[in-house]
Every structure is written in structure tokens, then in C-alpha cells.
Design a protein around this motif. Structure first.
Motif, mmCIF file in Angstrom:
data_model
loop_
_atom_site.group_PDB
_atom_site.id
_atom_site.type_symbol
_atom_site.label_atom_id
_atom_site.label_comp_id
_atom_site.label_asym_id
_atom_site.label_seq_id
_atom_site.Cartn_x
_atom_site.Cartn_y
_atom_site.Cartn_z
ATOM 1 N N GLU A 295 0.821 -1.209 0.000
ATOM 2 C CA GLU A 295 0.000 0.000 0.000
ATOM 3 C C GLU A 295 0.853 1.256 0.000
ATOM 4 O O GLU A 295 0.419 2.314 -0.431
ATOM 5 C CB GLU A 295 -0.930 -0.005 1.209
ATOM 6 C CG GLU A 295 -2.055 -1.017 1.041
ATOM 7 C CD GLU A 295 -3.158 -0.816 2.070
ATOM 8 O OE1 GLU A 295 -3.643 0.317 2.195
ATOM 9 O OE2 GLU A 295 -3.507 -1.794 2.739
ATOM 10 N N GLU A 440 -8.302 -14.495 10.034
ATOM 11 C CA GLU A 440 -8.162 -13.495 11.079
ATOM 12 C C GLU A 440 -7.391 -14.045 12.271
ATOM 13 O O GLU A 440 -7.635 -15.167 12.703
ATOM 14 C CB GLU A 440 -9.546 -13.089 11.580
ATOM 15 C CG GLU A 440 -10.052 -11.840 10.933
ATOM 16 C CD GLU A 440 -11.437 -11.528 11.418
ATOM 17 O OE1 GLU A 440 -12.364 -11.869 10.692
ATOM 18 O OE2 GLU A 440 -11.565 -10.968 12.514
ATOM 19 N N GLY A 441 -6.465 -13.247 12.784
ATOM 20 C CA GLY A 441 -5.719 -13.643 13.963
ATOM 21 C C GLY A 441 -4.535 -14.524 13.660
ATOM 22 O O GLY A 441 -3.771 -14.890 14.541
ATOM 23 N N MET A 442 -4.371 -14.907 12.396
ATOM 24 C CA MET A 442 -3.245 -15.761 12.019
ATOM 25 C C MET A 442 -2.078 -14.846 11.656
ATOM 26 O O MET A 442 -2.097 -14.176 10.643
ATOM 27 C CB MET A 442 -3.655 -16.611 10.813
ATOM 28 C CG MET A 442 -2.593 -17.577 10.340
ATOM 29 S SD MET A 442 -2.391 -18.949 11.461
ATOM 30 C CE MET A 442 -0.632 -19.241 11.281
ATOM 31 N N ASN A 443 -1.066 -14.806 12.515
ATOM 32 C CA ASN A 443 0.069 -13.936 12.257
ATOM 33 C C ASN A 443 1.299 -14.768 11.926
ATOM 34 O O ASN A 443 1.477 -15.847 12.459
ATOM 35 C CB ASN A 443 0.384 -13.074 13.482
ATOM 36 C CG ASN A 443 -0.774 -12.164 13.813
ATOM 37 O OD1 ASN A 443 -1.451 -11.676 12.907
ATOM 38 N ND2 ASN A 443 -1.033 -11.975 15.079
ATOM 39 N N ALA A 449 2.014 -8.041 14.678
ATOM 40 C CA ALA A 449 0.968 -8.628 13.840
ATOM 41 C C ALA A 449 0.787 -7.879 12.525
ATOM 42 O O ALA A 449 0.149 -8.367 11.603
ATOM 43 C CB ALA A 449 -0.356 -8.655 14.599
ATOM 44 N N THR A 450 1.354 -6.679 12.435
ATOM 45 C CA THR A 450 1.160 -5.924 11.202
ATOM 46 C C THR A 450 2.133 -6.358 10.109
ATOM 47 O O THR A 450 1.985 -5.982 8.954
ATOM 48 C CB THR A 450 1.350 -4.409 11.430
ATOM 49 O OG1 THR A 450 2.709 -4.186 11.809
ATOM 50 C CG2 THR A 450 0.429 -3.888 12.495
ATOM 51 N N LYS A 452 3.371 -8.562 7.421
ATOM 52 C CA LYS A 452 2.660 -9.544 6.600
ATOM 53 C C LYS A 452 3.608 -10.228 5.621
ATOM 54 O O LYS A 452 4.598 -9.645 5.193
ATOM 55 C CB LYS A 452 1.566 -8.839 5.785
ATOM 56 C CG LYS A 452 0.515 -8.178 6.635
ATOM 57 C CD LYS A 452 -0.341 -9.229 7.318
ATOM 58 C CE LYS A 452 -1.299 -8.576 8.312
ATOM 59 N NZ LYS A 452 -1.832 -9.514 9.282
ATOM 60 N N SER B 76 -11.978 -7.997 6.355
ATOM 61 C CA SER B 76 -11.568 -9.319 5.887
ATOM 62 C C SER B 76 -12.480 -10.464 6.293
ATOM 63 O O SER B 76 -12.364 -11.556 5.766
ATOM 64 C CB SER B 76 -10.148 -9.619 6.382
ATOM 65 O OG SER B 76 -10.119 -9.538 7.783
ATOM 66 N N ALA B 297 -5.791 -3.967 16.221
ATOM 67 C CA ALA B 297 -4.713 -4.618 15.468
ATOM 68 C C ALA B 297 -5.031 -4.456 13.992
ATOM 69 O O ALA B 297 -6.170 -4.179 13.623
ATOM 70 C CB ALA B 297 -4.648 -6.101 15.821
ATOM 71 N N SER B 298 -4.031 -4.645 13.168
ATOM 72 C CA SER B 298 -4.246 -4.392 11.748
ATOM 73 C C SER B 298 -5.241 -5.378 11.137
ATOM 74 O O SER B 298 -5.880 -5.086 10.148
ATOM 75 C CB SER B 298 -2.929 -4.461 10.992
ATOM 76 O OG SER B 298 -2.431 -5.772 11.073
ATOM 77 N N ASN B 299 -5.369 -6.540 11.748
ATOM 78 C CA ASN B 299 -6.313 -7.506 11.175
ATOM 79 C C ASN B 299 -7.589 -7.594 11.997
ATOM 80 O O ASN B 299 -8.242 -8.612 12.049
ATOM 81 C CB ASN B 299 -5.652 -8.874 11.060
ATOM 82 C CG ASN B 299 -5.204 -9.394 12.412
ATOM 83 O OD1 ASN B 299 -5.226 -8.659 13.395
ATOM 84 N ND2 ASN B 299 -4.812 -10.647 12.478
ATOM 85 N N GLU B 335 -3.057 2.227 12.779
ATOM 86 C CA GLU B 335 -1.981 1.275 12.988
ATOM 87 C C GLU B 335 -1.629 0.787 11.604
ATOM 88 O O GLU B 335 -2.387 0.070 10.980
ATOM 89 C CB GLU B 335 -2.448 0.133 13.873
ATOM 90 C CG GLU B 335 -1.397 -0.929 13.964
ATOM 91 C CD GLU B 335 -1.571 -1.763 15.209
ATOM 92 O OE1 GLU B 335 -1.460 -2.977 15.088
ATOM 93 O OE2 GLU B 335 -1.811 -1.185 16.273
ATOM 94 N N THR B 337 -1.984 0.959 8.120
ATOM 95 C CA THR B 337 -3.004 1.612 7.317
ATOM 96 C C THR B 337 -4.401 1.265 7.823
ATOM 97 O O THR B 337 -5.366 1.374 7.108
ATOM 98 C CB THR B 337 -2.879 1.189 5.855
ATOM 99 O OG1 THR B 337 -2.806 -0.228 5.829
ATOM 100 C CG2 THR B 337 -1.649 1.781 5.212
#
Lengths: 598, 509
Positions: A295, A440-443, A449-450, A452, B76, B297-299, B335, B337
Motif C-alpha cells: 500500500e 483473522e488472527g493468524m500472524n 501482527a502488522t 505480513k 476481511s 490490530a491491523s487484522n 496502525e 493503514t
């Protein structure tokens, strides 16, 4: 492998078409619901014409089979009548058996496609029996009494008038129109569309027309199994009118403007290179071409068929997307009003400039994803493990990471060899394409966690001690770069972190072999920050706080690129544990190139 | 708080000890009725179960109240995206209404049987019983109000499922009949004069906000009147709250610095009714709390919508924040984007770093507060006509002033009704961001006065939704039936009298 499997049934049926309906004496499973063809029989007012088509194509019993599931898009009688009128025939027989078969195959998917998948819009993941992706789009209708999904069309040409009728062997969607099978490839359609005459002639003169006509490649594995891989291209078309603005009215004018010699089929010929510059491997809609990989980036570098070149597509301050904005007057834009012309093997886009090969791109930050090869993309689309989509993680809650083994795939993008002890056993694949879980929540990084996984995929290497793989970078724009490797660490690699299993800490050696730089050896695992949580006093086993993480290591503080070209990049596994642990692997996410401003 | 938990435990104990699950929606054994209602504590236990069931609905209230409106969205979660993209089908769990009927069953039980307990419990005064009844009527009215706004026509069940004699196949009633019942319940409760102004509870200081008071009845009545286009009614009941003089009344908190107290610690003076959580007192008590739903959190599941066009919710919040708006500065956080929703995660107004600790993930869900009622009244004034525009602007400006914003630049003497309503909608969007109100606000705009602003309503949704195809959205929203949820397929199959919302007819697989 999935598509091959799905093709099998009908391919088998097709093999017999010349003689007789292969399933005519077969007995079908009885259930409270009827199979698709029998269901259609119950509504003759709507489907009697399509039944005739099914029968003539010897496909009637095929879509009645139990034990497999189908999605049938069924044109109603009115649609078939309109289709005949359009084709100027009065029955399917007049179009011939081969056409009828193509037509039916185009309307059937050998998988049950739930309503949700259609409602989500866009291209359906699973191809139809002719190996094409159907696309769902929505047209605005302002009918205040239109029910759920009333705006839904297939391929923009056939309205879906009844949704997901459940039968014993799949789902039926009723269409108000007949879908026209895509038969022609990019070259044929460019030649016929009336606006790319000069470029089409150039395609023919340079023999690129041959490639753009190919729909699929057939290869054989070592075991002799047939592997069919679809090939896709995107042609960056230049309308004749745009050439005329440049004073070019014929292909000869174009050749002389480019200063091309006469041996057009020579890959180094200027016309040949110009044409190749207009061909992107892979199928991309305008929306895809406008996407960036992060992004934070406003551009993406694309690698066309012309070797050692790049096309930069960027969003500029005026809000428009440009190709090669750095090229000054030579920049071009995609014509969004004449976009995404669909062909059997890709798309034709149109440009508002003639787009010569750009030689003055400025160095920019970019992420080289060593899995982003169109060749790999095509291979995964046709032969990836069930459920895997190229560059797309699995987001359903029960989905796993998916891995496709590539060591037998004969891909040109990966030249690899095992170490002297040969192919090691591996829990993770020797040369594997892995897509991650994105639910979701899978890091993939415990610490943040941000962070990727880039493109939601990893290249996994387990080639044994002294095993190597060489792959080409995209063309690198001349300049100086800081080069950083990002790789994935998981808890199952912790043994190598404390030198267990005979490991030297995961030493791996990297080199751009043509770039006048030394090899760089990195102990990928023992060099990780020391965050020991506990040590088991009896076994000595160490537990770390970080169970998994995406790690960075700088390979070169300054890599000097002097020539715009692709550079081979060699990775050598230099850890003896690679031979004796099935958990040893190097999982690469990307290689980051950051320009150094001097 | 503790006491509420005691109630819940008690009710749960009852369920276990009695021979069958009498709190369930399904018909049950008659004996429970005779044996159960013996003391006022029994009544309170069932009432507490009603609040508890309501609390369990909060995740649904968030989805139903926000996702379709395009201010808060789920980036998501594919299940939630179906709702926000108007693609829910009868097979989706998000259109199950059974949870609401669980709440209703508690309310119906109290309404029907509180008097049985009073007959045998000498300490149970008529006044205490009537007070309990007002709470039960509130819970019933509120539940039907959620149902009617989401499903339009719903079965009107007014008796508890306690014995086999009660018919449990009940056809849907029309929206107007459901609304009439809601108003009748609220009127009964109000007329009884038994509703409390506050709850004096040594063990649970939040009781006054966590249980239904007289003020909650008024606020709900004003809201129902506004929905049903009874603007005089709305103003009348809003005024009963806004002009109240009782010492223990809820009050609009003008002090900007206290704004975050509404969310942390919660149960503020501003509050009229909010569903309470208390993680400290009981460690599962955060389940379903907004703190848990609106993660940071981002997600995360829910975020404010943002895009480059600069006109979406997060963009508008940022614009307001730039000029110092209290409510905007501290309701979102960036956080990467992501535009996470901060009001249920933060602890104070002054920065965006001090989050609630892991043992404080228990923000309350506010159903009514003073600013909401002020803006309800402003909306009613606007719908009533130009004479009320200035008063409406004054009310909106009071809310803006608290957030340290300048007054609206709109001119009462020349503004059109649509301009006034759009200003009001924006004011509600910003002030009540992520409080489960936005979709209903937009629906009122699109439906009232015979739908004269339907096109404007549709274009608001189209311009704010960033996940659905525009053609799909438009083709869907032109059909008024698509504004309401389908009846869940399992519910259709278990009750042959139900009629599917015509928009979804034929969609079963």
C-alpha cells in the motif's frame, strides 16, 4: 494437478464422442433429488432446447453422472432461440458436433460452485470444462422488484435469472442468454479487432504471433504423466490511430522508426524487441495492472517478454496511471474505456502512446518476490495442489498452508541441484511453492501482527547440504542498492538456532553471480536475536519467545548495478543439517532493493 | 455488578435443576411454571437473565447496526462482508433471530408470572413487582424494536414458552402492528409510574445505567416514535429526558474533557442505558464486550472505512480531528493503514496510547445516551418542518460544542429539508460512531415520508461502501425489501407459517 483431475471425466467423455454417448447404459444413483439433466427434463418449457444441445453433444448423460458434482449454467429456451437467430441457424446440428461440445463444455464446471462464489463477483476460481475462467459481473438494473442477485451476469453477456437450483449432482443456474465460448487467442483477436492492424502485422513479422496463439503447453513428468499448463498473455495494444500521430502508417514505418534491421525474427532485432516489450506474460486486467504490491508504493515494475527491460506502471500526482512516466514524452496510459478485451489465452489492453522500450527509468525501491514468475503462476493455476491459488493465502478458518512441490515441474525460472548426497527427505518440500494462511488472527510474526508475508507466499528450499538454486532477478535499473533478504523463521527451526542436529546455525550463501560482488554467507537461524525463554535442564532443549517471525538480513550494503538487465541470483545451502533433518528449509519471502541516493 | 452475576448464576442454576430448559424458545413442561415463581428473587433472576441474553446479542447488534451503512466495516471477515455487501442469504447465521426471542422469552415470563410470585412472597410489594414489570416491558420493546428494524415483519410472541399449550408456530405480524405493540408496552410501563429513576444498589454502582430506568423508557419511546414518523411523540418523550429536573437524572456532559468517560470507565452521567460488562468481577465477563469486538490490530474485525477519495468515515473523522474535535481525535487510531476503533479500547482522551489493560477488556455497550436523544429530537424537528430548523441546529451545535467544534454553517432560513437531514445524519455518524446506530439512521432517511429521499439514501450507501460492487449495490438497494434481512432457512423450515422476505424468495441453496 487439480485441473487435470477435473478435466479427466469429461475428456474421457469427449474421447468417445465420435461414436456414441458413452454413458447411455449407465445406471444412476437414486436419491430424493434428480441429477441435472433429469431435472432439466422436468421443465421442458424452459429447457427443451438446451436438452437437445446436450444430447447432440453427447453430454446429456455426462452431466447426469453421480459421484461428482457440477455447476451447470443452463440457457433457457428463449436464450437458445436468440442464439440461433444470431448465428443464423435453426438448430444445433447446423453448428456441428464439435461446436456443440465446446458450447456445452463452456457452460459446465466440474465442481459445485456455491451461490456465495458467484455473489462475490469476478472470475470464478475453478475453470469450466473447456479450461476457461467464467467471470461474474453485475449490471445496474433499477428494477425495484428485482430479487436477490437480479443484477448478476456471466461474462457480461448472459443474465442469471435463477440462482443455485440444487440437484443431486450439483447446482443449476439458469441463464437468459447463451455464453459465447472463447476460442481465439490474443493474436487472432488483435488481428481481427480492426484497431491494432500495425501491431498485429509486427507480431506476425516477428513470429511473436506464434506464441500468442498458443493456448496451453503439454509436458510430461519423469513418470510420464501428462501435464497441461495454460499459457496466458496480456497484449499492450497500440491503436493504429496512435501510431499515425507518430507519423507511422505501416509496419515498415514502425520498423524504420525503431531503426530495426530486416531479420525480424531475431530476438535482438529492434522491432522484435519492441513487440516483445508489448507482451506481458500472464493475464492482467487494467485493475490488476494498476495494483501495487504494497500500500505504501505508488508503482509496480512489470517484466515484459522483452529481455532485460521493465515497464513501470505508476499512479502520478494527476491521479492517472502511467506506463513509464520517467520516459517523458514516451510515457503512455492505459485506455480504460477500451480495456480488458477477453481472449482465450489472455487480455488485450489499449494504450494512448506507442510505448517504445524505456531506457531511462530511475532506480526505485522494489520488492523482488522470487516466486513472482508468470511461468510459476501458470503452473500453479493448472497444476497447483487442490485449493491453492497463486499469490493468495487461504482465509477460511479450517484451511491450511498449501504447498506445491516444484522439483519435478521443469520450470525454467528455477535452475536447481541437490547437494552431493542427493535429494534429502523433507517435511516441507524440496523446492516448494507455499501459500500461507490468512484467516483473522493468524500472524506470521509473533512480535508484530502488522508484518505480513509479501504476496501471501513463500519459496521453500530444502535441497540438501551444498544444494543450490539459481534464479533470475527482474531487470534491475542501473544504480546503487541496499539489498535485504526477508525470510521466515518458524519454531520447528529452533534446533538449528542452537546448533542442534549437526547444524551450523543455518548457514546459507547468496550471490548475484554477474554483478561483481562477493558471496555472502549468513547463518540464518543462529544469527536471530537471543530471546531465550527457558532451557530444559535435562535435555538442554531451548525454548524461545519468538515462535515465528519474518526476519531481515542485509545481503549487500551497496550493490552497484551498471547495466539494465536480469541478474542471476544463486542460493547455496551450506548447513550440514540440511541433509539430516526433515525440518531444515530456507523459506524466502522477498529480496528488497532500496536505492542509495548519493 | 456482582449482584447481576448472582442473578445470572441463579437463573443458570435453575435451568440445570429444573427438569427442562424452560428459558429456551421451544415449548416446555408446564410444571416449571407452578413450581418456580415463589419469591421476588425468582423474578429478579429471570429479569437478570433477560439482560444477560440481551448482552449476548451485542455482537449481532454491532453487525446489524453498522455493517450495511458503510461507516464501520469488516475488511476481511467474509461472513460479515456478506452482510455489509447486501449479499446475505437465508442460509447465513447472521440472519438468525432466535437470540432475540431468547431475550423476549425472559421478558414475557416476567410479564406473565411476576404476579404468581407476588401471591406467595409476602415481602414482594406491588410496587416492587410493578417496577420489575417496567423493566420487562422495556426489554420486550427494545427487542422487538431491533427485530422490526432488521426484519420488518416478525412473529409477535407475547407469551412465554412455558407449556405445551402456547402456540409456537406463529406467523409474522406486519411492521405497524409490531410497532404498535412496542409503543403499547412502553406506554404501559410509563403509565404504571413504577419505573425507577435510579437503582440504589450497594453492590453494583452501574445498576442505574445497566438496568432500565424511567429515562430509558422515554429514550426508547422517542426512538420508536422517530422510526414510525410520529415526530410530535418523539419530541415529547425526548423532552422528558432532556428537560428532566430530578436529581438522579442522566445529564448531557458539557465538559469536553470528560467526553471519554462515556466509554471509560463508562456508566457516565451522560448514559441512559448501557449493557454492562465487568471483567474484574468475573473473568468471563468480557465475552462479547465491545472491547473484545473492536480489537486494536491491523487484522481487527471492524474498522472505520477510509479511502483515497477523502470522504469516507475515517477521512471525515480525520478532518474533524484536524480542527481539534474531541470525539474525532480519539475515536480511531491508525496502525499501519488500519483505522481501528479506539473508543472501546482506550482509557482517556488525551492520547491514543493508553489502552485498556488485558484485565479491562470490558467496555459497556451504550444503547442510549443524552447526545443521542438530543439528536433524535433535532431530527424530529427537521422532519416536522422549517419552523423547527433553528432549534434543530441549536441542538446539533450543543453536541458539536462539547466536541470543541464550531457551529454548523447551515442557515435555518434557507436550508432545504434534505440539507438539514444530511447535516443531522453526519452529526449522528460522527458523534455516535461505532455505537450501532448508523444503519437505522440511514434507513429512517431512506424510508420516511414515503421514501422521498430514497435515491439520496442509496447514494450515501454506494459512496461509503468500499467492498461491494456498485452495480450490485444499486440493483439491490432499489428494492426496498432488500433493506431487510432474510428469515433464516432453519427458522423457515421449523415454522411453516413464516413467509420469506420476497427479495430472497427462492434462495435456499
Amino acid at each position: 494437478m487439480k485441473n487435470i483431475f477435473k478435466f479427466c471425466l469429461l475428456v474421457w467423455a469427449v474421447a468417445f464422442y465420435s461414436c456414441d454417448d458413452p454413458y447411455k447404459d449407465q445406471i444412476f444413483t437414486v436419491s430424493d433429488k434428480q441429477p441435472i439433466a433429469s431435472y432439466l427434463e422436468t421443465r421442458p418449457d424452459d429447457f427443451s432446447e438446451w436438452i437437445k444441445v446436450l444430447e447432440y453433444a453427447d453430454m446429456y448423460n455426462a452431466v447426469n453422472l453421480s459421484g461428482t458434482s457440477f455447476t451447470a449454467f443452463v440457457p433457457n429456451n428463449k436464450a437458445v432461440a436468440a442464439f440461433y437467430a444470431d448465428k443464423n441457424v435453426s438448430s444445433i446440428e447446423e453448428l456441428g458436433k464439435s461446436y456443440a461440445r465446446q458450447l456445452v463444455q463452456y457452460h459446465v464446471i466440474n465442481d459445485s460452485t456455491a451461490l456465495d462464489a458467484l455473489v462475490a463477483g469476478g472470475q470464478l476460481d475453478v475453470t469450466n470444462l473447456s479450461g476457461d475462467h467464467l467471470e461474474i459481473n453485475f449490471r445496474d438494473n433499477s428494477d425495484e422488484s428485482g430479487g436477490f442477485g437480479s443484477s448478476m451476469y456471466v461474462n457480461g453477456e448472459a443474465h442469471v435469472s435463477e440462482l443455485s437450483i440444487s440437484t443431486s449432482n450439483g447446482l443449476v443456474y439458469v441463464l437468459d442468454g447463451v455464453l459465447q465460448p472463447l476460442i481465439q487467442g490474443v493474436y487472432e483477436l488483435a488481428k481481427e479487432n480492426g484497431k491494432n492492424k500495425i501491431l498485429s502485422e509486427a507480431l506476425a513479422l516477428t513470429s511473436w504471433s506464434d506464441s500468442l496463439t498458443i493456448i496451453a503447453d503439454t509436458t510430461y513428468t519423469v513418470e510420464g504423466a501428462k501435464v497441461i499448463t495454460r499459457r496466458y498473455y496480456t497484449l499492450l495494444g497500440v491503436p493504429d490511430a496512435v501510431y499515425q500521430e507518430q507519423g507511422i502508417t505501416s509496419v515498415q514505418d514502425l520498423a524504420s522508426k525503431l531503426g530495426a534491421g530486416s531479420d525480424y525474427t531475431d530476438k535482438n532485432n529492434a522491432l522484435n524487441r519492441y513487440v516483445a516489450y508489448h507482451i506481458l506474460p500472464g493475464r492482467y486486467k487494467v485493475a490488476d495492472l494498476q495494483k501495487t504490491e504494497m500500500e505504501s508504493l505508488t508503482y509496480k515494475l512489470w517484466t515484459p517478454e522483452c529481455t532485460n527491460t521493465l515497464i513501470k506502471i505508476s499512479k502520478e500526482a494527476d491521479g492517472n496511471f502511467y506506463l513509464n512516466y520517467d520516459g517523458g514524452e514516451q510515457k503512455a496510459r492505459l485506455v480504460e474505456t477500451d480495456a480488458d478485451f477477453s481472449c482465450k489465452n489472455g487480455y488485450i489492453q489499449q494504450l494512448d502512446g506507442y510505448l517504445p522500450i524505456c531506457t531511462n527509468l530511475k532506480p526505485v525501491l522494489f520488492y523482488w518476490d522470487p516466486t513472482a514468475y508468470p511461468e510459476l503462476g501458470n503452473y500453479i493455476a493448472s497444476n497447483g495442489v487442490e485449493g491453492q491459488t497463486f499469490q493468495k493465502g487461504q482465509d477460511a478458518s479450517n484451511d491450511k498452508e498449501l504447498r506445491t512441490e516444484l522439483s519435478d515441474a521443469n520450470l525454467a525460472c528455477y535452475q536447481f541441484s541437490y547437494g552431493p548426497e542427493g535429494k534429502p527427505g523433507s517435511n516441507w518440500g524440496n523446492l516448494a511453492y507455499q501459500t500461507i494462511r490468512t484467516k483473522e488472527g493468524m500472524n506470521y510474526d509473533d512480535r508484530d501482527a502488522t508484518v505480513k508475508v509479501f504476496n501471501e507466499d513463500l519459496l521453500s528450499l530444502s535441497l540438501g547440504y551444498k544444494g543450490t538454486v539459481v534464479m533470475n532477478s527482474p531487470a534491475l535499473i542501473p544504480g546503487k542498492y541496499k539489498v535485504t533478504l526477508r525470510y521466515f523463521y518458524a519454531n520447528s527451526m529452533r534446533y538449528f538456532r542452537w546448533f542442534g542436529n549437526g547444524s551450523n546455525g543455518g548457514v546459507t550463501t547468496f550471490q548475484f553471480t554477474d554483478a561483481q560482488v562477493p558471496e555472502v554467507a549468513v547463518a540464518l537461524y543462529s544469527s536471530l536475536p537471543n530471546d531465550i525463554a527457558s532451557v530444559n535442564a535435562t535435555t538442554g532443549e531451548i525454548t524461545y519467545k519468538t515462535k515465528q517471525g519474518l526476519q531481515d538480513v542485509v545481503l549487500y550494503e551497496s550493490l552497484d548495478i551498471t547495466e539494465m538487465r536480469e541478474y542471476p541470483f544463486r542460493i547455496t545451502i551450506d548447513d550440514p543439517a540440511a541433509n539430516n533433518s526433515k525440518d531444515f528449509r530456507v523459506q524466502i519471502d522477498y529480496i528488497l532493493f532500496e536505492p542509495i541516493n548519493e | 455488578m456482582k449482584k447481576l452475576i448472582v442473578y445470572v448464576t441463579l437463573a443458570a442454576g435453575l435451568v440445570c435443576s429444573s427438569c427442562s430448559d424452560w428459558l429456551d424458545l421451544t415449548p416446555n413442561n408446564e410444571r416449571v411454571t407452578n413450581e418456580y415463581w415463589k419469591t421476588k428473587e425468582d423474578v429478579e433472576a429471570v429479569l437478570a437473565s433477560g439482560y444477560n441474553s440481551l448482552r449476548k446479542m451485542v455482537p449481532t447488534f454491532v453487525d446489524w447496526g453498522e455493517l450495511r451503512a458503510g461507516s464501520v466495516y469488516s475488511p476481511s471477515n467474509t461472513t460479515k462482508q456478506k452482510l455489509q455487501n447486501f449479499q446475505l442469504t437465508p442460509n447465513d447465521g447472521l440472519c438468525k433471530w432466535a437470540g432475540m426471542y431468547d431475550v423476549l422469552n425472559m421478558a414475557n415470563s416476567v410479564i406473565k408470572y411476576a404476579s404468581e410470585a407476588q401471591k406467595v412472597d409476602e415481602t414482594y410489594t406491588t410496587q416492587a413487582m410493578n417496577s420489575h414489570l417496567t423493566e420487562a416491558y422495556f426489554i420486550r420493546a427494545l427487542s422487538y424494536f431491533y427485530l422490526v428494524r432488521n426484519f420488518r415483519d416478525v412473529p409477535l410472541v407475547l407469551d412465554p414458552y412455558v407449556n405445551d399449550a402456547a402456540p409456537y408456530h406463529i406467523a409474522q405480524s406486519k411492521e405497524k402492528d409490531v410497532i404498535a405493540q412496542i409503543k403499547a408496552d412502553l406506554q404501559t410501563a410509563i403509565d404504571s409510574g413504577a419505573a425507577k429513576e435510579f437503582f440504589d444498589d450497594d453492590e453494583w454502582t452501574g445498576a442505574t445505567k445497566g438496568r432500565a430506568t424511567k429515562w430509558a423508557l422515554y429514550a426508547l419511546m422517542a426512538d420508536v416514535c422517530l422510526w414510525s414518523e410520529d415526530y410530535d411523540g418523539c419530541i415529547q418523550y425526548a423532552d422528558k429526558v432532556l428537560n428532566a429536573t430530578a436529581t438522579q437524572r442522566p445529564a448531557f456532559m458539557k465538559n469536553s474533557e470528560l467526553w471519554f468517560d462515556i466509554y471509560y470507565p463508562g456508566n457516565s452521567n451522560e448514559s441512559i442505558f448501557e449493557l454492562n460488562w465487568d471483567q474484574g468481577a468475573y473473568d468471563v465477563q468480557q465475552a462479547g464486550s465491545p472491547s473484545e469486538l473492536f480489537k486494536f490490530a491491523s487484522n481487527t474485525t471492524y474498522q472505520f472505512v477510509w479511502d483515497e477519495s477523502g470522504e469516507k468515515m475515517a477521512n471525515r473523522l480525520m478532518d474533524e480531528a484536524e480542527v481539534g474535535s474531541v470525539r474525532a481525535t480519539n475515536t480511531y487510531n491508525l496502525e499501519g493503514t488500519s483505522y481501528c476503533i479506539w473508543k472501546y479500547q482506550g482509557t482517556r482522551i488525551s492520547d491514543k496510547v493508553s489502552s485498556r489493560s488485558s484485565t479491562e477488556q470490558d467496555a459497556n455497550w451504550i444503547i442510549y445516551r443524552m447526545a443521542d436523544v438530543m439528536l433524535m429530537k433535532a431530527e424530529a424537528l427537521i422532519w416536522k418542518g422549517a419552523d423547527g430548523y433553528q432549534d434543530a441546529i441549536d441542538l446539533m451545535n450543543s453536541v458539536r460544542e462539547r466536541s470543541m467544534l464550531a457551529g454548523l454553517s447551515i442557515d435555518a432560513s434557507s436550508a432545504s429539508e434534505q440539507e438539514m437531514l444530511e447535516a443531522l445524519l453526519n452529526e449522528r455518524d460522527m458523534e455516535l460512531a461505532a455505537e450501532g446506530k448508523r444503519w437505522y439512521d440511514l434507513l429512517r432517511f431512506g424510508r420516511s415520508k414515503g421514501g422521498i429521499y430514497k435515491n439520496a439514501f442509496i447514494s450515501i450507501i454506494e459512496s461509503n461502501n468500499i467492498t461491494a460492487n456498485t452495480n450490485w449495490l444499486h440493483s439491490t438497494l432499489v428494492n426496498d425489501d432488500a433493506w431487510f434481512l432474510p428469515v433464516n432457512q432453519t427458522e423457515m423450515e421449523s415454522n411453516p407459517l413464516l413467509i420469506q422476505n420476497p427479495y430472497y424468495t427462492g434462495i435456499t441453496a
